[in-house]
Motif scaffolding. Structure first.
Motif, mmCIF file in Angstrom:
data_model
loop_
_atom_site.group_PDB
_atom_site.id
_atom_site.type_symbol
_atom_site.label_atom_id
_atom_site.label_comp_id
_atom_site.label_asym_id
_atom_site.label_seq_id
_atom_site.Cartn_x
_atom_site.Cartn_y
_atom_site.Cartn_z
ATOM 1 N N ARG A 20 -4.308 2.659 7.842
ATOM 2 C CA ARG A 20 -3.006 3.259 7.559
ATOM 3 C C ARG A 20 -2.852 4.618 8.240
ATOM 4 O O ARG A 20 -2.097 5.463 7.777
ATOM 5 C CB ARG A 20 -2.784 3.336 6.053
ATOM 6 C CG ARG A 20 -2.815 1.946 5.393
ATOM 7 C CD ARG A 20 -1.997 1.849 4.131
ATOM 8 N NE ARG A 20 -0.596 2.086 4.339
ATOM 9 C CZ ARG A 20 0.304 1.137 4.625
ATOM 10 N NH1 ARG A 20 -0.063 -0.120 4.726
ATOM 11 N NH2 ARG A 20 1.559 1.454 4.801
ATOM 12 N N GLU A 81 0.532 10.849 5.385
ATOM 13 C CA GLU A 81 -0.642 10.819 4.498
ATOM 14 C C GLU A 81 -1.834 10.279 5.279
ATOM 15 O O GLU A 81 -1.750 9.194 5.854
ATOM 16 C CB GLU A 81 -0.372 9.917 3.302
ATOM 17 C CG GLU A 81 0.777 10.391 2.426
ATOM 18 C CD GLU A 81 1.507 9.208 1.813
ATOM 19 O OE1 GLU A 81 0.839 8.319 1.264
ATOM 20 O OE2 GLU A 81 2.741 9.166 1.904
ATOM 21 N N TYR A 83 -6.195 9.782 5.217
ATOM 22 C CA TYR A 83 -7.452 9.798 4.450
ATOM 23 C C TYR A 83 -8.487 10.686 5.143
ATOM 24 O O TYR A 83 -8.493 10.828 6.373
ATOM 25 C CB TYR A 83 -7.994 8.374 4.297
ATOM 26 C CG TYR A 83 -7.165 7.560 3.350
ATOM 27 C CD1 TYR A 83 -7.421 7.548 1.988
ATOM 28 C CD2 TYR A 83 -6.070 6.836 3.822
ATOM 29 C CE1 TYR A 83 -6.625 6.817 1.120
ATOM 30 C CE2 TYR A 83 -5.265 6.107 2.964
ATOM 31 C CZ TYR A 83 -5.552 6.103 1.618
ATOM 32 O OH TYR A 83 -4.751 5.393 0.753
ATOM 33 N N CYS B 116 9.020 4.734 6.842
ATOM 34 C CA CYS B 116 7.678 4.164 6.727
ATOM 35 C C CYS B 116 7.432 3.406 8.027
ATOM 36 O O CYS B 116 7.946 2.307 8.207
ATOM 37 C CB CYS B 116 7.576 3.219 5.533
ATOM 38 S SG CYS B 116 5.990 2.370 5.466
ATOM 39 N N THR B 117 6.672 4.020 8.938
ATOM 40 C CA THR B 117 6.508 3.400 10.260
ATOM 41 C C THR B 117 5.648 2.148 10.181
ATOM 42 O O THR B 117 5.769 1.262 11.018
ATOM 43 C CB THR B 117 5.855 4.365 11.268
ATOM 44 O OG1 THR B 117 4.632 4.852 10.736
ATOM 45 C CG2 THR B 117 6.780 5.513 11.603
ATOM 46 N N LEU B 118 4.728 2.080 9.191
ATOM 47 C CA LEU B 118 3.773 0.978 9.158
ATOM 48 C C LEU B 118 4.352 -0.266 8.501
ATOM 49 O O LEU B 118 3.914 -1.371 8.784
ATOM 50 C CB LEU B 118 2.501 1.408 8.435
ATOM 51 C CG LEU B 118 1.743 2.565 9.081
ATOM 52 C CD1 LEU B 118 0.558 2.962 8.214
ATOM 53 C CD2 LEU B 118 1.277 2.197 10.476
ATOM 54 N N CYS B 119 5.292 -0.080 7.562
ATOM 55 C CA CYS B 119 5.847 -1.257 6.886
ATOM 56 C C CYS B 119 7.203 -0.899 6.315
ATOM 57 O O CYS B 119 8.124 -0.638 7.076
ATOM 58 C CB CYS B 119 4.888 -1.794 5.829
ATOM 59 S SG CYS B 119 4.163 -0.531 4.761
ATOM 60 N N CYS B 121 7.509 0.997 2.940
ATOM 61 C CA CYS B 121 7.322 1.731 1.684
ATOM 62 C C CYS B 121 8.610 2.468 1.327
ATOM 63 O O CYS B 121 9.213 3.122 2.175
ATOM 64 C CB CYS B 121 6.172 2.732 1.821
ATOM 65 S SG CYS B 121 4.592 1.942 2.177
ATOM 66 N N SER B 169 5.781 7.610 5.180
ATOM 67 C CA SER B 169 5.045 7.125 3.992
ATOM 68 C C SER B 169 3.911 6.227 4.465
ATOM 69 O O SER B 169 4.075 5.026 4.510
ATOM 70 C CB SER B 169 5.934 6.286 3.084
ATOM 71 O OG SER B 169 7.191 6.827 2.915
ATOM 72 N N THR B 170 2.773 6.806 4.791
ATOM 73 C CA THR B 170 1.714 5.996 5.391
ATOM 74 C C THR B 170 0.734 5.412 4.376
ATOM 75 O O THR B 170 -0.033 4.525 4.721
ATOM 76 C CB THR B 170 0.916 6.811 6.423
ATOM 77 O OG1 THR B 170 0.596 8.072 5.846
ATOM 78 C CG2 THR B 170 1.721 7.016 7.682
ATOM 79 N N ALA B 171 0.719 5.949 3.135
ATOM 80 C CA ALA B 171 -0.323 5.467 2.218
ATOM 81 C C ALA B 171 0.208 5.301 0.802
ATOM 82 O O ALA B 171 1.076 4.464 0.571
ATOM 83 C CB ALA B 171 -1.536 6.377 2.278
ATOM 84 N N MET B 173 1.844 7.422 -1.336
ATOM 85 C CA MET B 173 2.977 8.176 -1.851
ATOM 86 C C MET B 173 4.286 7.455 -1.538
ATOM 87 O O MET B 173 4.388 6.732 -0.554
ATOM 88 C CB MET B 173 3.046 9.568 -1.193
ATOM 89 C CG MET B 173 1.818 10.407 -1.397
ATOM 90 S SD MET B 173 1.555 10.832 -3.130
ATOM 91 C CE MET B 173 -0.133 10.292 -3.310
ATOM 92 N N TYR B 175 8.537 8.611 -1.381
ATOM 93 C CA TYR B 175 9.284 9.857 -1.191
ATOM 94 C C TYR B 175 10.728 9.693 -1.590
ATOM 95 O O TYR B 175 11.333 8.648 -1.367
ATOM 96 C CB TYR B 175 9.216 10.301 0.280
ATOM 97 C CG TYR B 175 7.815 10.662 0.675
ATOM 98 C CD1 TYR B 175 7.349 11.956 0.504
ATOM 99 C CD2 TYR B 175 6.941 9.692 1.151
ATOM 100 C CE1 TYR B 175 6.047 12.291 0.821
ATOM 101 C CE2 TYR B 175 5.633 10.012 1.465
ATOM 102 C CZ TYR B 175 5.191 11.311 1.300
ATOM 103 O OH TYR B 175 3.898 11.617 1.596
#
Lengths: 93, 211
Positions: A20, A81, A83, B116-119, B121, B169-171, B173, B175
């Motif tokens: 991620r 975000e 890790y 949310c670039t990855l999906c 969220c 929003s990568t993980a 959280m 917003y």
């Protein structure tokens, strides 16, 4: 552990599988915006494997750092975000 | 060309949408099989599945609007929301489940926008299901690269002296944007204020309505 305000770099790793950390932030330098706390590592959780908790941070980047000369408005920012195992200490750019 | 007679146009002038006669996909079959098995084994009832779908459909941007209106009206709640949005909204009955919520505030100097670039969220407990455009590759890729152009296409022109802050929003959280309170609303009730809060103003692709 990193502290808010600390300059960090996102590691330019290329692991296979579910991660991620967006590609466009790998190798980029930013500043810890806040510490979010420990969260289960999605790189294991996605495969229903035991997922140890990792500290999660919000890291703020300038658009100039991410996009260089192609930045639309260099002082604008992007927060994401990340890790802790994707983060290393760095000097301010 | 409305009202043209044409095989592929409905009387309204729009093309007919083709029927979904394609066979079920692997995952659609899987979903039906698992659901039927769980009902058969007594793990859940069909009524419980239907109730959960109803609960998901019942969530909508009026929930977020109530949060924003309260933050505009009550300085203590605004401070609590910005410090810990998860608990501030949970106390209002909007439980976000295992996720956590971050509220970001628009001011004279800062405009925030969520992507949310990855999906995809999205703060579903406060805004309901995301709009289709939120999930498109175009919105996801362009908002992190040229947010001002994207915002302009939504009708939001940011002056040069306003900083645009994009939140990916990568993980874990979710917003929500706390839009700026419109001028001319002093003394308004929270119910009246909430009417000014649009879905897009809480994503950051819009502003609150002017009274």
């Amino acid at each position: 552990m990193y502290e808010p305000g600390q300059t960090v770099r996102i590691r330019a790793l290329q692991p296979p599988g579910h991660v991620r950390t967006p590609h466009y932030l790998r190798g980029k330098t930013g500043v810890i915006e806040r510490v979010l706390g420990p969260y289960e590592n999605p790189e294991q959780r996605a495969y229903m494997l035991p997922a140890p908790e990792k500290p999660l941070y919000r890291v703020r980047f300038s658009m100039a750092e991410i996009w260089g000369d192609g930045a639309e408005h260099p002082e604008d920012t992007l927060d994401a975000e990340i890790y802790e195992h994707w983060i290393e200490a760095a000097h301010a750019a | 060309m409305p009202h043209d007679h044409h095989d592929h146009l409905s009387p309204s002038g729009h093309p007919y949408r083709s029927d979904n006669d394609a066979p079920l996909s692997y995952w659609q079959v899987m979903e039906i099989a698992v659901r039927e098995l769980m009902i058969e084994k007594g793990e859940v009832t069909a009524a419980e599945v239907a109730a959960q779908i109803d609960a998901m459909d019942a969530r909508n941007p009026s929930h977020g609007a109530r949060v924003v209106a309260r933050a505009w009206d009550e300085p203590e709640f605004r401070a609590a929301l910005l410090a810990d949005a998860t608990n501030a909204t949970r106390e209002m009955g909007f439980d976000i489940g295992p996720m956590n919520l971050v509220a970001v505030e628009n001011t004279q100097d800062v405009h925030n926008v969520i992507v949310c670039t990855l999906c995809s969220c999205y703060p579903r407990n406060l805004l309901g299901l995301p709009p289709d455009w939120y999930k498109t590759r175009e919105y996801r890729s362009r908002t992190v690269k040229e947010p001002r152009k994207v915002l302009a296409e939504f009708g939001v022109e940011l002056p040069d002296n306003v900083t645009c802050r994009v939140h990916d929003s990568t993980a874990d959280m979710r917003y929500i944007v706390l839009p700026a309170r419109p001028k001319g609303t002093d003394g308004w009730t929270q119910e009246a204020l909430a009417e000014l809060v649009t879905r897009d103003s809480m994503i950051g692709t819009g502003l609150a309505k002017q009274p």
